[in-house]
Write a protein that holds these residues in place. Structure first.
Motif, PDB file in Angstrom:
ATOM      1  N   TYR A   6       9.451  -3.953  -0.801  1.00 36.23           N
ATOM      2  CA  TYR A   6       9.097  -3.528  -3.033  1.00 36.23           C
ATOM      3  C   TYR A   6       9.814  -3.053  -3.698  1.00 36.23           C
ATOM      4  N   PHE A   7      10.085  -2.038  -3.364  1.00 36.98           N
ATOM      5  CA  PHE A   7      10.585  -0.790  -4.166  1.00 36.98           C
ATOM      6  C   PHE A   7      12.511  -1.588  -4.464  1.00 36.98           C
ATOM      7  N   TYR A  40       4.581  -2.378   7.855  1.00 37.76           N
ATOM      8  CA  TYR A  40       4.986  -1.366   6.208  1.00 37.76           C
ATOM      9  C   TYR A  40       6.021  -0.561   5.788  1.00 37.76           C
ATOM     10  N   ASN A  41       6.837   0.486   7.066  1.00 42.48           N
ATOM     11  CA  ASN A  41       7.742   1.060   5.980  1.00 42.48           C
ATOM     12  C   ASN A  41       8.892  -0.139   5.536  1.00 42.48           C
ATOM     13  N   ILE A  51      10.879  -3.585  -6.707  1.00 42.66           N
ATOM     14  CA  ILE A  51      11.426  -3.115  -9.021  1.00 42.66           C
ATOM     15  C   ILE A  51      12.641  -2.185  -9.057  1.00 42.66           C
ATOM     16  N   ASP A  52      13.875  -2.523  -8.421  1.00 35.28           N
ATOM     17  CA  ASP A  52      14.958  -1.720  -8.808  1.00 35.28           C
ATOM     18  C   ASP A  52      15.150  -3.312  -9.549  1.00 35.28           C
ATOM     19  N   GLN A  53      14.863  -4.595  -9.595  1.00 36.08           N
ATOM     20  CA  GLN A  53      15.671  -5.503 -10.133  1.00 36.08           C
ATOM     21  C   GLN A  53      15.272  -5.370 -11.432  1.00 36.08           C
ATOM     22  N   SER A  59       0.859  -4.983  -4.550  1.00 34.64           N
ATOM     23  CA  SER A  59       1.577  -4.547  -3.543  1.00 34.64           C
ATOM     24  C   SER A  59       2.261  -3.119  -2.772  1.00 34.64           C
ATOM     25  N   LEU A  60       2.297  -2.801  -3.560  1.00 31.27           N
ATOM     26  CA  LEU A  60       2.310  -1.010  -2.517  1.00 31.27           C
ATOM     27  C   LEU A  60       0.792   0.025  -2.380  1.00 31.27           C
TER      28      LEU A  60
END
Length: 760
Positions: free
Chosen positions: A314-315, A307-308, A318-320, A336-337
Motif C-alpha cells: 500500500y505504501f 498485514y505487514n 502511495i509512492d507512485q 485500505s491502510l
C-alpha cells in the motif's frame, strides 16, 4: 476488500485498452513504440508522439517544394498526413489515459479535420470509433455511442475496398458495441456481438488480434461473474500471448487472471499472476498500471492475513506519482491502510488514515467508498467501546449499501452483511440483545447467500477446472504443433524423395556421361594414334607434322621478331629450330629383302628404337617410307657434323646383329632460314629446302657408297626476294649458285659435289 472497485476498473481498462490492441499498422518505428506505451506509460507515449509532430516537416501529397525528400514514414525528416493522423490518435489515447479527456477530444477533432482534408477514408472511421469510445467512457451515454457506431458501420460498407483493412475496422466496431452491451448488462447481446467480432479475425495463424479478442471476451465474462467461461478465455489468451511472446498483452492478461482468482478466493494463484504482471510493469516506473497491480497485491496479502506485507504494498502505491492524480485511488488506498492498521490494533493510525479519506470524500461522489468508510468508522467505534458510533455508522453504511446500483451483486451483499454484523455487535455492546439477534440473523442470511453464490463452483473444483483448461489448451497446442510437424515431415519426405530421385537421376546421368566421356576419350586417343602415327613404325606421321609445324614456326617467328626489334635483350636461341631430313635406305628395301611380315616387324622395332633416342623437346616424324624429319630447338650450339654423327650412331646401334644397310643421308637447315626475312619461308617451303639438301646428300652418297650430310645456311644479308618464287626448289639452287645460300657438306670430293650441284 475493494473487489467492486477493481471489477469496475478492470472493465474500464478493458475498454480503454481496446484502442491500443486493435492496432493500426504504423510504418514509422517511432509511432509503433509510442502506440505500445499508450496504456503502459501514457506520459511517455504522449511525449514521443508530440516530438514526432514537432520535429518532422509536414509533407502534403504532390508537394513540389520538397523534391529531394522521400515521402514515406520511414524518412526521418518528414511526416505524411497518414502518419500525422496516427500520431494524433496516439496523443488522444494518451491524454485520455492521463485523465485529460477534454484535450483528448481536441486532438481527435484535429485528426478528424485532417482525414477530411486529405480523404483518408478508413482512418476517418478509426477516428470516429475512438471518439465514440472516449465520449462513452466520459459520459456513459451508451445510446449515443451505439448510434455513432451504426453510422460508422454504414459508412464502412459504402467504402469497403481492401478486405484486411475493412475487417480491422469492422472488428473495432463490433468489439466496442459488445463492450457497451456488456457494461449495460445485456449479456446475451454482448455475447452475440463478441462472436460477430471474432468472424473478422484471420484464423490462419496466431496473431495479437486473437489474443486481444480472447482477453476482452474473458473480461466480459468476469464482469458478469461467469467464472468458468472467463477462465477459459483468459487462459487461452494467456498461453497464446506466451506463444507469440507478446509481453505487454501477457501483463494485462495476468492482471485480469489475478482479479478472477481474487474473486474466487484462490489467493495463491492471484498472487502468482500479480507477481508476473508486476515484473513487467516494474520496468516502467511511470506506469499508472503499476500502482494498480501493487494495490491488488496488497489486497491479496490483506485477505491472506499478511498485514505487514499488505502495508508495504500500500505504501508503494502511495509512492507512485500517478496515484495522487486520481481522487478515487487516493481515497481507496487510505481506506485500505486504515483497515489494515485496524486489523493490527493500531487505532491511532487507523483513525488518522480514515480521517484523511473522509475529508476527501466530502468533495467527491463515491457512495461505495463512503460505505466502506462508514463500516471502518463503525469497526473503529466497536474497538474503542463507542456503542453509539458503532450503531450510527453501521446504519449509515447499511443505507448507503442499499442505495448502490449494484443489482443485488455479491459486493452489495457483502457490504450489507458487514453492516448487519457491526449493528449486531453494537447492539450487543449496548445490551440490546433482541436487536443484536435480529441483525445477526440478517447477517447470517446474507452470508449464506454469499456462500451459496461462491459454492456454485467450489475452490477445489475451480482449481481443477483451471488445470483442465490449461491441459486442454496445452493439448490443443500440442495437437496443432503435431499437425504442423506432420505436415512439415510430409513436405520434408516429399522433398527428400524428390531430391533422392533427382540425385539418383543426376548420378545416373553423371555415370553415363563419365562412361561416354571415357569411351569417347579412348576412341579419340585411338583415332589420334591411328591418325597421327605411322601405320608401321608407330612414329608421328606427316599428318601430325602438318598440324603442329605451322604453329611452331609461327611461335618461333614471333619470338625471333621480338629479338630483332629489341624487345628481347638476348637472341632467343632456344626458340630457333633446327630441321634435319634423314634418308634411311634400308627402310626402302627391307620389304623386298625380308618379306612383308619380317619388314613390318623390323620397321616397328626401328620406330620404337628411334623414339627411345629422342629427348623432349626434340621430336621426330616419319615423313615418308624411307625419310624421317627430326626437329630440335637450338638450346645449345652444335655443329652439323656432330648432329650427323649422333644420327649415324642411332642407325649403327639399331639391331647390330642384323645385316642391314647402315648408310644415312642427311639434309639440314635452320629456321628462320633467312635471318633478315624470317617470315619469307613458310612450313612447306622449308620442307622443300630440306628435300633439296637431302637429295644433294643422296646423290653424293650413291656415288661414294657412304653416308653423307648437307647443311644449307643462308647468309645474314640474303634478301627475301631470292626465294620469293613459286618454285622454291629452283630458287634455292639459284641462290646456292649465287652464293646467297652456303652449302656445308661432309663430302671430301669438292669437284664431285659441284658436279652433283650443277646437274640439278
Amino acid at each position: 476488500m475493494g473487489s467492486k472497485i477493481w471489477t469496475v476498473l478492470a472493465l474500464l481498462c478493458s475498454l480503454i485498452a481496446g484502442v491500443a490492441h486493435a492496432k493500426t499498422s504504423f510504418t514509422s518505428p517511432i509511432l509503433v513504440e509510442a502506440d505500445k506505451l499508450v496504456d503502459i506509460e501514457p506520459a511517455k507515449s504522449l511525449e514521443i508522439a508530440n516530438k514526432y509532430l514537432t520535429d518532422r516537416t509536414f509533407s502534403e501529397p504532390n508537394n513540389d517544394r520538397l523534391p529531394k525528400l522521400k515521402r514515406d514514414d520511414t524518412d526521418q525528416r518528414i511526416r505524411t498526413p497518414l502518419s500525422s493522423v496516427n500520431a494524433l490518435l496516439i496523443i488522444a489515447k494518451s491524454q485520455f489515459n492521463l485523465g485529460d479527456s477534454q484535450a483528448a477530444m481536441q486532438s481527435l477533432l484535429l485528426a478528424e479535420s485532417m482525414t477530411e482534408k486529405y480523404q483518408l477514408l478508413f482512418l476517418a472511421l478509426d477516428v470516429r470509433i475512438l471518439k465514440a469510445r472516449l465520449q462513452w467512457l466520459t459520459t456513459n451515454e451508451a445510446t449515443k455511442a451505439l448510434a455513432t457506431l451504426e453510422q460508422v458501420e454504414r459508412d464502412l460498407e459504402s467504402i469497403r475496398k481492401g478486405q484486411n483493412i475493412a475487417n480491422r475496422t469492422s472488428y473495432r466496431i463490433k468489439i466496442l458495441q459488445a463492450q457497451i452491451a456488456s457494461a449495460e448488462n445485456d449479456f446475451e447481446l454482448a455475447n452475440s456481438l463478441f462472436q460477430a467480432a471474432l468472424s473478422y479475425i484471420p484464423n490462419d495463424k496466431l496473431s495479437k488480434w486473437q489474443i486481444d479478442f480472447h482477453t476482452k471476451f474473458g473480461k466480459h465474462y468476469l464482469y458478469h461473474r461467469r467464472y468458468n467461461e472467463a477462465l477459459s478465455e483468459l487462459l487461452l489468451a494467456y498461453w497464446s500471448a506466451i506463444e507469440l511472446n507478446s509481453s505487454d498483452q501477457l501483463a494485462s492478461i495476468n492482471q485480469q487472471l489475478a482479479q478472477l482468482f481474487m474473486q474466487r478466493q484462490v489467493l495463491d494463484k492471484a498472487l502468482e499472476h500479480l507477481s508476473q504482471a508486476a515484473d513487467f510493469y516494474g520496468a516502467y516506473p511511470e506506469s499508472p498500471i503499476l500502482a494498480d497491480v501493487l494495490k491488488q497485491m496488497g489486497d491479496v496479502y490483506y485477505l491472506q492475513g499478511k498485514y505487514n506485507l499488505a502495508l508495504v504494498h500500500y505504501f508503494n502505491v502511495i509512492d507512485q506519482k500517478k496515484t495522487d492524480k486520481n481522487i478515487e485511488k487516493v481515497i481507496d488506498i487510505r481506506l485500505s491502510l486504515a483497515s489494515t492498521y485496524l486489523q493490527l490494533y493500531n487505532y491511532p493510525l487507523a483513525e488518522q488514515y480514515l480521517a484523511r479519506a473522509e475529508k476527501l470524500l466530502r468533495y467527491s461522489d463515491l457512495p461505495e467508498l463512503e460505505t466502506k468508510a462508514a463500516l471502518l468508522d463503525a469497526g473503529l467505534g466497536y474497538f474503542q467501546q463507542d456503542n453509539k458510533q458503532v450503531i450510527e455508522q453501521a446504519k449509515r453504511a447499511l443505507t448507503l449499501s442499499q442505495s448502490l446500483a449494484m443489482s443485488e451483486s455479491l459486493e452489495q451483499a457483502s457490504l450489507e452483511q458487514q453492516a448487519y454484523q457491526l449493528l449486531a455487535l453494537g447492539y450487543e455492546q449496548s445490551g440490546e440483545f433482541k436487536q443484536a439477534l435480529s441483525n445477526i440473523k440478517k447477517a447470517n442470511s446474507l452470508r449464506i447467500y454469499h456462500q451459496a453464490q461462491l459454492n456454485q463452483i467450489s475452490e477445489e473444483a475451480f482449481r481443477k477446472q483451471r488445470q483442465f483448461v490449461e491441459q486442454g489448451l496445452h493439448y490443443e497446442i500440442q495437437e496443432q504443433e503435431l499437425a504442423e510437424a506432420l505436415e512439415k515431415q510430409n513436405k520434408f519426405q516429399k522433398v527428400a524423395l524428390g531430391l533422392f530421385c533427382l540425385a539418383s537421376l543426376l548420378a545416373l546421368i553423371v555415370l553415363r556421361l563419365s562412361y561416354t566421356n571415357r569411351r569417347n576419350k579412348n576412341e579419340v586417343e585411338q583415332l589420334n594414334e591411328n591418325l597421327f602415327t605411322h601405320a608401321r613404325s608407330g612414329l608421328p606421321n606427316l599428318r601430325l607434322l602438318n598440324a603442329n609445324l605451322p604453329n611452331s614456326l609461327q611461335r618461333t617467328q614471333r619470338y625471333f621478331e621480338q629479338w630483332q626489334v629489341g624487345e628481347l635483350i638476348n637472341e632467343p636461341l632456344s626458340d630457333r629450330l633446327r630441321f634435319v631430313m634423314i634418308d634411311v635406305p634400308f627402310l626402302r628395301n627391307m620389304y623386298l629383302q625380308n618379306g612383308y611380315e619380317a619388314g613390318l616387324e623390323l620397321e616397328h622395332a626401328f620406330g620404337e628404337f628411334i623414339r627411345s633416342k629422342i629427348e623432349a623437346p626434340a621430336r621426330i616424324y616419319h615423313f615418308s617410307d624411307a625419310n624421317l624429319l627430326y626437329i630440335e630447338p637450338s638450346i645449345k650450339p652444335r655443329t652439323a657434323e656432330s648432329l650427323f654423327e649422333e644420327i649415324q650412331s642411332w642407325i649403327n646401334d639399331f639391331e647390330q646383329d642384323r645385316k642391314i644397310n647402315r648408310i644415312v643421308r642427311v639434309g639440314m637447315a635452320n629456321y628462320p632460314f633467312l635471318p633478315r626475312a624470317y617470315t619469307a619461308i613458310n612450313d612447306k617451303e622449308l620442307l622443300d629446302i630440306l628435300l633439296v639438301a637431302t637429295h644433294m646428300a643422296r646423290e653424293v652418297s650413291m656415288r661414294e657408297s657412304q653416308s653423307h650430310w648437307v647443311y644449307l645456311k643462308a647468309i645474314d644479308n640474303a634478301p627475301a626476294a631470292s626465294l620469293a618464287t613459286d618454285n622454291v626448289r629452283q630458287a634455292c639452287r639459284t641462290a646456292i649458285k649465287q652464293g646467297l645460300i652456303k652449302v656445308h657438306s661432309s663430302s671430301q670430293n669438292e669437284d664431285g659435289f659441284k658436279k652433283s650441284l650443277m646437274s640439278e
